[in-house]
Design a protein around this motif. Structure first.
Motif, PDB file in Angstrom:
ATOM      1  N   ARG A 123       0.896  -1.281  -0.039  1.00 43.48           N
ATOM      2  CA  ARG A 123       0.005  -0.229   0.164  1.00 43.48           C
ATOM      3  C   ARG A 123       0.831   1.174   0.023  1.00 43.48           C
ATOM      4  O   ARG A 123       1.804   1.581   0.563  1.00 43.48           O
ATOM      5  CB  ARG A 123      -0.986  -0.184   1.291  1.00 43.48           C
ATOM      6  CG  ARG A 123      -1.651  -1.020   1.448  1.00 43.48           C
ATOM      7  CD  ARG A 123      -2.719  -1.623   0.258  1.00 43.48           C
ATOM      8  NE  ARG A 123      -3.337  -0.413  -0.223  1.00 43.48           N
ATOM      9  CZ  ARG A 123      -4.024  -0.260  -1.093  1.00 43.48           C
ATOM     10  NH1 ARG A 123      -4.350  -1.529  -2.102  1.00 43.48           N
ATOM     11  NH2 ARG A 123      -4.885   0.539  -1.519  1.00 43.48           N
ATOM     12  N   PRO A 124       0.321   2.228  -0.797  1.00 47.33           N
ATOM     13  CA  PRO A 124       1.430   3.347  -0.833  1.00 47.33           C
ATOM     14  C   PRO A 124       1.261   4.252   0.592  1.00 47.33           C
ATOM     15  O   PRO A 124       0.235   4.233   1.239  1.00 47.33           O
ATOM     16  CB  PRO A 124       0.656   4.185  -1.787  1.00 47.33           C
ATOM     17  CG  PRO A 124      -0.877   3.691  -2.004  1.00 47.33           C
ATOM     18  CD  PRO A 124      -0.814   2.260  -1.613  1.00 47.33           C
ATOM     19  N   SER A 136      14.858  18.603   0.027  1.00 43.43           N
ATOM     20  CA  SER A 136      16.172  18.891  -0.624  1.00 43.43           C
ATOM     21  C   SER A 136      16.641  17.800  -1.551  1.00 43.43           C
ATOM     22  O   SER A 136      15.764  16.970  -1.987  1.00 43.43           O
ATOM     23  CB  SER A 136      17.435  18.762   0.507  1.00 43.43           C
ATOM     24  OG  SER A 136      17.108  17.283   0.950  1.00 43.43           O
ATOM     25  N   ALA A 137      17.468  18.008  -2.283  1.00 39.71           N
ATOM     26  CA  ALA A 137      17.918  16.999  -3.486  1.00 39.71           C
ATOM     27  C   ALA A 137      18.041  15.775  -3.149  1.00 39.71           C
ATOM     28  O   ALA A 137      18.407  15.461  -1.958  1.00 39.71           O
ATOM     29  CB  ALA A 137      19.296  17.663  -4.109  1.00 39.71           C
ATOM     30  N   PRO A 138      17.515  14.691  -3.791  1.00 40.95           N
ATOM     31  CA  PRO A 138      17.613  13.289  -3.500  1.00 40.95           C
ATOM     32  C   PRO A 138      18.925  12.590  -3.330  1.00 40.95           C
ATOM     33  O   PRO A 138      19.838  13.399  -4.110  1.00 40.95           O
ATOM     34  CB  PRO A 138      16.835  12.591  -4.636  1.00 40.95           C
ATOM     35  CG  PRO A 138      17.158  13.602  -5.732  1.00 40.95           C
ATOM     36  CD  PRO A 138      17.134  14.767  -5.015  1.00 40.95           C
ATOM     37  N   GLY A 139      19.244  11.879  -2.668  1.00 38.76           N
ATOM     38  CA  GLY A 139      20.309  11.157  -2.391  1.00 38.76           C
ATOM     39  C   GLY A 139      20.854  10.248  -3.725  1.00 38.76           C
ATOM     40  O   GLY A 139      19.896   9.721  -4.173  1.00 38.76           O
ATOM     41  N   ALA A 140      22.136   9.938  -3.578  1.00 41.31           N
ATOM     42  CA  ALA A 140      22.430   9.368  -4.723  1.00 41.31           C
ATOM     43  C   ALA A 140      22.052   7.900  -4.762  1.00 41.31           C
ATOM     44  O   ALA A 140      21.813   7.401  -5.880  1.00 41.31           O
ATOM     45  CB  ALA A 140      24.323   9.348  -4.768  1.00 41.31           C
ATOM     46  N   ASP A 141      21.889   7.189  -3.665  1.00 41.72           N
ATOM     47  CA  ASP A 141      21.147   5.985  -3.496  1.00 41.72           C
ATOM     48  C   ASP A 141      19.962   5.845  -4.016  1.00 41.72           C
ATOM     49  O   ASP A 141      19.703   4.928  -4.697  1.00 41.72           O
ATOM     50  CB  ASP A 141      21.642   5.542  -2.204  1.00 41.72           C
ATOM     51  CG  ASP A 141      20.584   6.197  -1.284  1.00 41.72           C
ATOM     52  OD1 ASP A 141      20.439   7.512  -1.364  1.00 41.72           O
ATOM     53  OD2 ASP A 141      20.606   5.800  -0.151  1.00 41.72           O
ATOM     54  N   ALA A 142      19.011   6.900  -3.630  1.00 41.83           N
ATOM     55  CA  ALA A 142      17.551   6.972  -4.191  1.00 41.83           C
ATOM     56  C   ALA A 142      17.668   7.200  -5.542  1.00 41.83           C
ATOM     57  O   ALA A 142      16.629   6.374  -6.363  1.00 41.83           O
ATOM     58  CB  ALA A 142      16.784   8.025  -3.552  1.00 41.83           C
ATOM     59  N   VAL A 143      18.698   7.913  -6.363  1.00 45.51           N
ATOM     60  CA  VAL A 143      18.435   7.968  -7.917  1.00 45.51           C
ATOM     61  C   VAL A 143      18.884   6.805  -8.373  1.00 45.51           C
ATOM     62  O   VAL A 143      18.140   6.340  -9.368  1.00 45.51           O
ATOM     63  CB  VAL A 143      19.409   9.359  -8.092  1.00 45.51           C
ATOM     64  CG1 VAL A 143      19.602   9.456  -9.772  1.00 45.51           C
ATOM     65  CG2 VAL A 143      19.100  10.699  -7.631  1.00 45.51           C
ATOM     66  N   MET A 179      10.784  11.361  -1.228  1.00 45.33           N
ATOM     67  CA  MET A 179       9.424  11.865  -1.319  1.00 45.33           C
ATOM     68  C   MET A 179       9.295  11.819  -3.199  1.00 45.33           C
ATOM     69  O   MET A 179      10.164  12.456  -3.611  1.00 45.33           O
ATOM     70  CB  MET A 179       8.605  13.013  -0.937  1.00 45.33           C
ATOM     71  CG  MET A 179       7.211  13.226  -1.525  1.00 45.33           C
ATOM     72  SD  MET A 179       6.524  14.902  -0.553  1.00 45.33           S
ATOM     73  CE  MET A 179       6.337  14.315   0.939  1.00 45.33           C
ATOM     74  N   LEU A 180       8.078  11.093  -3.699  1.00 44.15           N
ATOM     75  CA  LEU A 180       7.837  11.154  -4.942  1.00 44.15           C
ATOM     76  C   LEU A 180       6.532  12.379  -5.199  1.00 44.15           C
ATOM     77  O   LEU A 180       5.550  12.117  -4.510  1.00 44.15           O
ATOM     78  CB  LEU A 180       7.351   9.998  -5.726  1.00 44.15           C
ATOM     79  CG  LEU A 180       8.426   8.850  -5.660  1.00 44.15           C
ATOM     80  CD1 LEU A 180       7.770   7.641  -6.242  1.00 44.15           C
ATOM     81  CD2 LEU A 180       9.638   9.281  -6.452  1.00 44.15           C
ATOM     82  N   ILE A 181       6.994  13.437  -5.878  1.00 47.47           N
ATOM     83  CA  ILE A 181       5.762  14.499  -5.885  1.00 47.47           C
ATOM     84  C   ILE A 181       5.265  14.479  -7.429  1.00 47.47           C
ATOM     85  O   ILE A 181       6.120  14.289  -8.443  1.00 47.47           O
ATOM     86  CB  ILE A 181       6.345  15.947  -5.672  1.00 47.47           C
ATOM     87  CG1 ILE A 181       6.850  15.956  -4.319  1.00 47.47           C
ATOM     88  CG2 ILE A 181       5.241  16.943  -5.686  1.00 47.47           C
ATOM     89  CD1 ILE A 181       7.607  17.174  -3.894  1.00 47.47           C
ATOM     90  N   LEU A 182       4.045  13.993  -7.571  1.00 43.93           N
ATOM     91  CA  LEU A 182       3.373  13.627  -8.877  1.00 43.93           C
ATOM     92  C   LEU A 182       2.654  15.012  -9.310  1.00 43.93           C
ATOM     93  O   LEU A 182       1.771  15.248  -8.739  1.00 43.93           O
ATOM     94  CB  LEU A 182       2.535  12.238  -8.760  1.00 43.93           C
ATOM     95  CG  LEU A 182       3.303  10.967  -9.072  1.00 43.93           C
ATOM     96  CD1 LEU A 182       4.325  10.915  -7.558  1.00 43.93           C
ATOM     97  CD2 LEU A 182       2.133   9.752  -9.008  1.00 43.93           C
ATOM     98  N   ARG A 183       2.925  15.373 -10.631  1.00 44.53           N
ATOM     99  CA  ARG A 183       2.164  16.557 -11.147  1.00 44.53           C
ATOM    100  C   ARG A 183       1.196  16.049 -12.285  1.00 44.53           C
ATOM    101  O   ARG A 183       1.454  14.934 -13.009  1.00 44.53           O
ATOM    102  CB  ARG A 183       3.036  17.392 -11.852  1.00 44.53           C
ATOM    103  CG  ARG A 183       3.879  18.324 -10.852  1.00 44.53           C
ATOM    104  CD  ARG A 183       4.362  19.499 -11.576  1.00 44.53           C
ATOM    105  NE  ARG A 183       3.230  20.443 -12.087  1.00 44.53           N
ATOM    106  CZ  ARG A 183       3.527  21.104 -13.235  1.00 44.53           C
ATOM    107  NH1 ARG A 183       4.696  20.868 -13.893  1.00 44.53           N
ATOM    108  NH2 ARG A 183       2.616  22.056 -13.590  1.00 44.53           N
ATOM    109  N   PRO A 208      16.265   3.772   3.207  1.00 48.35           N
ATOM    110  CA  PRO A 208      16.054   4.229   4.454  1.00 48.35           C
ATOM    111  C   PRO A 208      14.946   5.446   4.623  1.00 48.35           C
ATOM    112  O   PRO A 208      15.115   6.236   4.133  1.00 48.35           O
ATOM    113  CB  PRO A 208      17.607   4.806   5.050  1.00 48.35           C
ATOM    114  CG  PRO A 208      18.527   4.122   4.087  1.00 48.35           C
ATOM    115  CD  PRO A 208      17.747   3.878   2.875  1.00 48.35           C
ATOM    116  N   GLY A 209      14.282   5.152   5.540  1.00 44.49           N
ATOM    117  CA  GLY A 209      13.154   6.288   5.876  1.00 44.49           C
ATOM    118  C   GLY A 209      12.078   5.983   4.976  1.00 44.49           C
ATOM    119  O   GLY A 209      10.924   6.637   4.994  1.00 44.49           O
ATOM    120  N   GLY A 210      12.164   5.027   4.069  1.00 42.74           N
ATOM    121  CA  GLY A 210      10.932   5.035   2.985  1.00 42.74           C
ATOM    122  C   GLY A 210      10.768   6.002   1.985  1.00 42.74           C
ATOM    123  O   GLY A 210      11.464   7.058   2.086  1.00 42.74           O
ATOM    124  N   VAL A 211       9.644   5.914   1.147  1.00 43.05           N
ATOM    125  CA  VAL A 211       9.450   6.752   0.224  1.00 43.05           C
ATOM    126  C   VAL A 211       7.968   6.957   0.176  1.00 43.05           C
ATOM    127  O   VAL A 211       7.166   6.242   0.053  1.00 43.05           O
ATOM    128  CB  VAL A 211       9.771   6.464  -1.292  1.00 43.05           C
ATOM    129  CG1 VAL A 211       9.325   7.426  -2.411  1.00 43.05           C
ATOM    130  CG2 VAL A 211      11.392   5.809  -1.413  1.00 43.05           C
TER     131      VAL A 211
END
Length: 250
Positions: A123-124, A136-143, A179-183, A208-211
Motif C-alpha cells: 500500500r502506498p 532537498s536534493a535526493p540522495g545518490a542511492d535513491a536516484v 518523496m515522489l511528487i506527482l504532477r 532508509p526512511g521509506g518513500v
C-alpha cells in the motif's frame, strides 16, 4: 514480440534489480493463458502441473498459440491476470513456468510467487509536500534505485502522470526519507497511480526512511530530480512501392 519478450532480452535471473522489478510488474499486469487438465466445470478448473526437483509447477503463456505450441496441440486453458494466478499458486505451494522455450521464459517457484503476491499487496504511503519540514536534493542511492524504473513505469502511464519529482524529505517528527511528487494527475486516478508506484517500489531495494507519494498541481521544487517518461519509439517507416514497378498479377 510480447511486452514480456521485450523486457527479457537479458534472462530474468541474470538481470539487475531494476530490470527484474520491471519484468515482475509487467507479469502481474499480463493476461496469462494457463493450461488445464480438462475444460472447466462451472466455476471449477484444475491447472495442469508437473513435478521437477524444485517442486510442482503450473504452465502458462502470454499467448494462446504459444501454449498450444508447447503442449503440441489445442489444450483447455484459463485466461487470467498474472497477479491472480501468482497469488493462487502461492497459496497452493506451487510454482509457475511461463513461456517455456521463449526469450521470456520464467520459472518462478512457490516462494518467489509468495513474495510477488506480498509485493503486489503493498500500500502506498501518501503524504503532502507541504507537510514536510524540509525538501532537498535526493540522495545518490535513491536516484540509482528509483530513477530508471520510474521513468520506465511512466511510459505505461502516458496521459495519467505528467512528471515525477524525486526529493529528499525531512518531516516534523524527525523522520528522514524521500518523496515522489506527482504532477498533472487527475484526482480520479490518484489511488490507482499511487498503488502502481507502491507495487513497483516493493520490487526494488528498500531505501532508509521509506518513500512517500504526494500529488501536487504546483511546479516541482527546484531541488527535485525531474523524472519523465522515455520518448516514444519512432514509428516504423511505411514501405512505399516503386511507382515504376510492374503491376502485381494474381
Amino acid at each position: 514480440m510480447t511486452p514480456l519478450d521485450e523486457l527479457c532480452q537479458i534472462p530474468f535471473h541474470q538481470a539487475d534489480a531494476a530490470a527484474r522489478a520491471r519484468i515482475l510488474s509487467q507479469l502481474a499486469d499480463t493476461e496469462l493463458f494457463a493450461a488445464l487438465t480438462a475444460d472447466p466445470v462451472g466455476d471449477q478448473a484444475e491447472l495442469q502441473s508437473f513435478a521437477v526437483d524444485e517442486g510442482r509447477f503450473a504452465l502458462a503463456c502470454d499467448r494462446e498459440d504459444r501454449l498450444a505450441g508447447f503442449i503440441g496441440g489445442p489444450v483447455a486453458h484459463l485466461a487470467l491476470p498474472g497477479r491472480v494466478l501468482a497469488d493462487a499458486l502461492a497459496q497452493e505451494g506451487q510454482g509457475l513456468l511461463i513461456n517455456p522455450g521463449e526469450v521470456s521464459e520464467l520459472m518462478l517457484d512457490a516462494a518467489m510467487l509468495g513474495w510477488l503476491a506480498r509485493a503486489l499487496a503493498a500500500r502506498p504511503s501518501l503524504g503532502a509536500a507541504e507537510t514536510a519540514r524540509r525538501l532537498s536534493a535526493p540522495g545518490a542511492d535513491a536516484v540509482s534505485v528509483l530513477a530508471a524504473p520510474l521513468a520506465q513505469r511512466l511510459g505505461d502511464m502516458v496521459g495519467l502522470v505528467g512528471q515525477i519529482g524525486l526529493v529528499a524529505a525531512e518531516w516534523a517528527e524527525g523522520r528522514h526519507g524521500h518523496m515522489l511528487i506527482l504532477r498533472d494527475v487527475d484526482p480520479a486516478h490518484e489511488d490507482a497511480v499511487a498503488k502502481a508506484l507502491a507495487e513497483l517500489m516493493a520490487f526494488l531495494p528498500e531505501l532508509p526512511g521509506g518513500v512517500d507519494i504526494a500529488f501536487s498541481a504546483r511546479a516541482l521544487p527546484g531541488q527535485a530530480l525531474i523524472i519523465e517518461p522515455p520518448p516514444p519509439k519512432p514509428a516504423a517507416p511505411v514501405a512505399r512501392r516503386d511507382p515504376k514497378a510492374p503491376p502485381r498479377l494474381r
